[in-house]
Write an enzyme that holds these catalytic residues in place. Structure first.
Site, mmCIF file in Angstrom:
data_model
loop_
_atom_site.group_PDB
_atom_site.id
_atom_site.type_symbol
_atom_site.label_atom_id
_atom_site.label_comp_id
_atom_site.label_asym_id
_atom_site.label_seq_id
_atom_site.Cartn_x
_atom_site.Cartn_y
_atom_site.Cartn_z
ATOM 1 N N PHE A 70 59.398 -19.976 3.925
ATOM 2 C CA PHE A 70 61.002 -20.158 4.367
ATOM 3 C C PHE A 70 61.702 -20.497 5.433
ATOM 4 C CE2 PHE A 70 63.460 -19.695 -0.036
ATOM 5 C CZ PHE A 70 62.344 -20.155 -0.830
ATOM 6 N N GLN A 109 77.725 -16.897 2.332
ATOM 7 C CA GLN A 109 76.410 -17.882 2.936
ATOM 8 C C GLN A 109 76.376 -18.863 2.066
ATOM 9 O OE1 GLN A 109 71.789 -17.140 1.816
ATOM 10 N NE2 GLN A 109 71.674 -17.117 3.892
ATOM 11 N N HIS A 121 74.078 -21.969 1.337
ATOM 12 C CA HIS A 121 73.246 -22.328 1.186
ATOM 13 C C HIS A 121 73.165 -24.014 0.995
ATOM 14 C CE1 HIS A 121 69.110 -23.614 -0.609
ATOM 15 N NE2 HIS A 121 68.578 -22.441 -0.356
ATOM 16 N N LEU A 131 71.814 -25.001 -7.610
ATOM 17 C CA LEU A 131 71.044 -24.746 -6.271
ATOM 18 C C LEU A 131 69.593 -25.641 -6.562
ATOM 19 C CD1 LEU A 131 71.242 -23.492 -3.908
ATOM 20 C CD2 LEU A 131 69.488 -21.795 -4.811
ATOM 21 N N GLU A 140 65.111 -23.812 -1.325
ATOM 22 C CA GLU A 140 64.773 -23.659 -0.147
ATOM 23 C C GLU A 140 63.378 -23.721 -0.320
ATOM 24 O OE1 GLU A 140 67.148 -21.453 2.405
ATOM 25 O OE2 GLU A 140 64.272 -21.311 3.859
ATOM 26 N N ARG A 185 69.853 -20.463 6.828
ATOM 27 C CA ARG A 185 70.546 -21.230 6.339
ATOM 28 C C ARG A 185 71.710 -21.545 6.903
ATOM 29 N NH1 ARG A 185 69.092 -17.598 0.749
ATOM 30 N NH2 ARG A 185 66.627 -18.906 -0.043
ATOM 31 N N HIS A 222 76.712 -19.410 -1.363
ATOM 32 C CA HIS A 222 75.692 -18.655 -2.508
ATOM 33 C C HIS A 222 75.288 -17.442 -2.185
ATOM 34 C CE1 HIS A 222 71.099 -18.863 -3.686
ATOM 35 N NE2 HIS A 222 70.927 -18.189 -2.620
ATOM 36 N N ARG A 266 71.380 -14.348 5.322
ATOM 37 C CA ARG A 266 70.007 -13.200 5.195
ATOM 38 C C ARG A 266 69.207 -14.746 4.836
ATOM 39 N NH1 ARG A 266 68.608 -13.946 0.285
ATOM 40 N NH2 ARG A 266 70.021 -15.658 -1.191
HETATM 41 C C1 LIG Z 1 70.743 -20.237 -7.741
HETATM 42 C C2 LIG Z 1 69.782 -18.686 -7.224
HETATM 43 C C3 LIG Z 1 68.736 -18.740 -6.399
HETATM 44 C C4 LIG Z 1 67.753 -17.873 -5.849
HETATM 45 N N1 LIG Z 1 67.122 -17.749 -5.263
HETATM 46 C C5 LIG Z 1 66.479 -16.225 -4.968
HETATM 47 C C6 LIG Z 1 65.477 -16.763 -4.381
HETATM 48 O O1 LIG Z 1 64.011 -17.687 -4.446
HETATM 49 N N2 LIG Z 1 64.973 -15.825 -3.385
HETATM 50 C C7 LIG Z 1 65.948 -14.450 -3.136
HETATM 51 O O2 LIG Z 1 65.839 -13.601 -2.192
HETATM 52 N N3 LIG Z 1 67.271 -14.901 -3.202
HETATM 53 C C8 LIG Z 1 67.153 -15.815 -4.618
HETATM 54 N N4 LIG Z 1 68.881 -15.620 -4.442
HETATM 55 C C9 LIG Z 1 69.718 -14.743 -4.316
HETATM 56 C C10 LIG Z 1 69.101 -13.546 -5.614
HETATM 57 O O3 LIG Z 1 69.236 -14.465 -6.960
HETATM 58 C C11 LIG Z 1 70.376 -12.347 -5.557
HETATM 59 O O4 LIG Z 1 71.150 -12.201 -4.636
HETATM 60 C C12 LIG Z 1 70.307 -11.180 -6.500
HETATM 61 O O5 LIG Z 1 69.050 -11.727 -7.703
HETATM 62 C C13 LIG Z 1 70.950 -10.550 -7.234
HETATM 63 O O6 LIG Z 1 70.494 -8.986 -7.869
HETATM 64 P P1 LIG Z 1 71.714 -7.977 -8.793
HETATM 65 O O7 LIG Z 1 70.614 -7.020 -9.544
HETATM 66 O O8 LIG Z 1 72.431 -7.494 -7.603
HETATM 67 O O9 LIG Z 1 72.744 -9.216 -8.861
HETATM 68 P P2 LIG Z 1 72.481 -10.367 -10.424
HETATM 69 O O10 LIG Z 1 71.736 -10.388 -11.019
HETATM 70 O O11 LIG Z 1 73.649 -11.253 -10.031
HETATM 71 O O12 LIG Z 1 72.978 -9.522 -11.793
HETATM 72 C C14 LIG Z 1 74.082 -9.174 -12.122
HETATM 73 C C15 LIG Z 1 74.593 -8.390 -13.101
HETATM 74 O O13 LIG Z 1 76.312 -7.248 -13.187
HETATM 75 C C16 LIG Z 1 76.729 -7.363 -14.807
HETATM 76 N N5 LIG Z 1 78.400 -7.396 -14.182
HETATM 77 C C17 LIG Z 1 78.804 -8.008 -13.072
HETATM 78 N N6 LIG Z 1 79.975 -7.538 -13.805
HETATM 79 C C18 LIG Z 1 80.307 -6.746 -15.139
HETATM 80 C C19 LIG Z 1 81.029 -6.186 -15.692
HETATM 81 N N7 LIG Z 1 82.816 -6.190 -14.970
HETATM 82 N N8 LIG Z 1 80.415 -4.967 -16.455
HETATM 83 C C20 LIG Z 1 79.449 -5.684 -16.847
HETATM 84 N N9 LIG Z 1 78.708 -6.187 -16.082
HETATM 85 C C21 LIG Z 1 78.886 -6.489 -14.743
HETATM 86 C C22 LIG Z 1 76.176 -9.019 -14.605
HETATM 87 O O14 LIG Z 1 76.106 -9.261 -16.225
HETATM 88 C C23 LIG Z 1 74.340 -8.808 -14.500
HETATM 89 O O15 LIG Z 1 73.451 -8.140 -15.219
HETATM 90 C C24 LIG Z 1 68.842 -16.874 -5.590
HETATM 91 C C25 LIG Z 1 70.328 -17.188 -5.705
HETATM 92 C C26 LIG Z 1 71.145 -17.733 -6.456
HETATM 93 C C27 LIG Z 1 72.372 -17.702 -7.240
#
Ligand SMILES: Cc1cc2nc3c(=O)[nH]c(=O)nc-3n(C[C@H](O)[C@H](O)[C@H](O)COP(=O)(O)OP(=O)(O)OC[C@H]3O[C@@H](n4cnc5c(N)ncnc54)[C@H](O)[C@@H]3O)c2cc1C
Length: 569
Positions: A114, A229, A231, A241, A244, A275, A341, A383
């Site tokens: 990666f 960031q 992407h 997306l 990568e 990135r 991203h 990142r």
């Molecule tokens: C398309 C894509 C591909 C990715 N691929 C990778 C990868 O391969 N490897 C990697 O390391 N990272 C990757 N990332 C980044 C990574 O997926 C995220 O940074 C990470 O999953 C974030 O996790 P989280 O638990 O912080 O938040 P999230 O998974 O975004 O969850 C947020 C939560 O908060 C809740 N929420 C938000 N606001 C409110 C509100 N007002 N009231 C109630 N609930 C709320 C939502 O409902 C949700 O449940 C990718 C990101 C994207 C967008």
């Protein structure tokens, strides 16, 4: 009033991992505005980093150095060390929880290359890694359903704060429109990123800055918001997306002349440079008129990998191309462009996920944050791919342990239920009563457009000032909008308006911090200050609200093992 020992807002990887820890001892509520497995974590494709060394010898020290160099030396190195050291253990824990990882021929967890990682370090489940982990964690939570209550499709509006202590959250049930107060001994925010602020983004519809803005509203600063960031491989014009992993498996990037242009920008790492560097290279090619067909577009070419490998390692990417634009990457290159991203900045926390108020590390009692909404900061100015799922799992668990230490044996704090409810009911009433002529959809589109053009991959003083002025105008127009649905039941329009309010606030914060940082570092690139300036800017930004507008202070960077060096690839 609803009561739980602990309330976690967000059911992505960070929220669910945190809940699994807390439910061992205390009663925990997990609140999410979308169904848990629809959290954006489920869209993660490429992988999760750990120095398992399954395909080449590797070490946590190398993982740490790559992360710090990738972050352009803005990372807090004490936190990075804890985090990369924990990585192998958390991968095996996920495996034992039932997460299905892809395998090497001899049966070990497979690891792919990666961007910015000097070793193949990404553990993956084909190109559906986030989905695999999210479902494994969700199943584990279901198993513990006696001590975990999940509030599906509930929206968090505000924090309940009494002096220096956080005592709960004010929420509403999206289905019924009822406003409730949840009193809790500790609150954890795991609300994800805010990529929806930009026009072209890979982020899910729910990634709208609600959590960070709710924290900001009660006086918590936001750390490093200027670092967003982009992407390199978002689907042209849509931002969806293409992981990568496509380049990790050997994909090429081609300009309009069919050249592998990364040769000119990062000759040793080519397509697998970090990135920020690849996204800028793409934008530079397009700006110089070398985009594909003279447009703002680059080609991601996977044809030489062959159908068998694409189907084994990148099946989702192939399907996305076919479904969204009718392009089969086995036969034709995919049109791509940089897409917003990931949010490196967020709610400032210490290494144990305790939310802090200043550079001295003064704590807000009972308030914790983890995952993308938090800034620890392990990612610094940029990142590396696969480091975010790791961040969410490692710090989700750490937040859970800290919450237990804090809330065990504690009493509930004082909450004036009537007053707190009234605050949010007023927000609803305010929006319902507006009878202006402005269209919220139009305001949203204009915000996304200006953030993309003036606060995107390349920034400068003139464009940023223009961006801030435009955003201020949009915030005024926002007060004169008109809502068409005034019902209570499943009124998604009203929630979209609240999200837009949060995004407008966040957009101003991003642009203002970007204007102040007169240097180029990681994901933040100023064409008028193209060099990194360690003398003036080797510090974190801390953006506060004040009666005179935004006030930006600084916080020192923790440097332990690796002194800042020039960043070349
Ligand atoms: C398309 C894509 C591909 C990715 N691929 C990778 C990868 O391969 N490897 C990697 O390391 N990272 C990757 N990332 C980044 C990574 O997926 C995220 O940074 C990470 O999953 C974030 O996790 P989280 O638990 O912080 O938040 P999230 O998974 O975004 O969850 C947020 C939560 O908060 C809740 N929420 C938000 N606001 C409110 C509100 N007002 N009231 C109630 N609930 C709320 C939502 O409902 C949700 O449940 C990718 C990101 C994207 C967008």
């Amino acid at each position: 009033m609803i009561e739980h020992d602990v309330v976690i807002v967000g059911a992505g990887l960070a929220g669910m991992r945190c809940a699994l820890e807390v439910c061992k001892e205390l009663d925990v509520a997990v609140l999410t505005k979308v169904y848990p497995s629809r959290s954006h974590s489920g869209a993660a494709q490429g992988g999760i980093a750990a120095s398992l060394g399954n395909s080449e010898p590797d070490s946590w020290e190398e993982h740490m150095y790559d992360t710090v160099k990738g972050g352009d030396f803005l990372n807090d190195q004490d936190a990075v060390e804890e985090y990369v050291k924990a990585a192998p253990r958390v991968i095996y824990e996920l495996e034992h929880m039932g997460c299905v990882f892809s395998r090497t021929p001899e049966g070990k967890i497979a690891q792919r290359s990666f961007g910015g990682h000097s070793k193949p370090r990404a553990c993956f489940s084909a190109d559906r890694t986030g989905h695999a982990i999210l479902h494994a964690l969700h199943e584990q939570l279901m198993k513990n359903s006696k001590s975990v209550k999940i509030y599906n499709e509930w929206y968090m509006h505000s924090l309940v704060v009494d002096g220096d202590r956080c005592n709960g959250v004010i929420v509403s049930n999206i289905q019924t429109g009822e406003v409730e107060v949840i009193r809790a001994k500790a609150v954890v925010f795991c609300t994800g990123g805010y990529g929806r602020v930009f026009k072209i983004t890979s982020n899910a519809f729910a990634s709208t800055a609600d959590g960070v803005m709710a924290a900001f509203e009660v006086g918590i600063p936001l750390e490093d918001p200027e670092f967003v960031q982009f992407h390199p491989s978002g689907l042209y014009r849509q931002g969806i997306l293409f992981s990568e992993a496509a380049r990790g498996e050997g994909g090429f990037l081609l300009n309009g002349k069919g050249e592998r242009f990364m040769e000119a920008y990062a000759p040793s790492r080519m397509e697998l440079a970090p990135r920020d560097i690849v996204a800028r290279a793409e934008q530079s090619e397009m700006d110089a008129g070398r985009g594909v067909n003279g447009e703002d577009c680059i080609h991601l070419d996977l044809r030489h990998l062959g159908e068998a490998r694409i189907m084994e390692r990148l099946p989702q990417i192939r399907q996305l191309g076919i479904d969204f634009i009718g392009v089969d990457c086995v036969k034709d290159p995919l049109p791509i462009q940089p897409t917003a991203h990931y949010s490196m900045g967020g709610i400032p926390v210490d290494m144990n996920c305790h939310v802090i108020l200043d550079s001295e590390g003064t704590k807000m009692n009972g308030f914790f944050a983890a995952g993308e909404c938090a800034c620890v900061s392990v990612h610094g100015g940029n990142r590396l791919g696969t480091n975010s799922l790791l961040d969410a799992v490692v710090f989700g668990e750490r937040a859970g342990k800290s919450v237990l230490d804090y809330a065990r044996g504690k009493d509930f704090g004082n909450v004036n239920e009537g007053r707190e409810k009234a605050r949010v009911l007023e927000k609803f009433e305010d929006i319902f009563q507006r009878d202006g002529s402005e269209s919220y959809n139009q305001i949203r589109d204009e915000m996304k457009e200006i953030m993309m053009t003036n606060c995107g991959v390349f920034r400068d003083e003139e464009r940023l000032k223009d961006c801030i002025e435009t955003l201020k105008g949009l915030r005024e127009r926002f007060k004169k909008g008109k809502v068409t649905d005034k019902g209570k039941l499943f009124n998604t329009e009203i929630y979209e308006i609240m999200e837009l309010g949060n995004m407008l606030g966040m957009a101003v914060i991003i642009a203002t911090a970007a204007l102040r940082r007169q240097e180029s570092r990681g994901g933040h690139f100023r064409t008028d200050f193209p060099k990194r300036d360690d003398e003036k800017f080797l510090h974190h930004s801390m953006v506060y609200d004040s009666p005179d507008g935004l006030d930006i202070k600084t916080k020192p960077v923790v440097i332990t093992k690796y002194q800042p060096a020039e960043r070349t690839y």
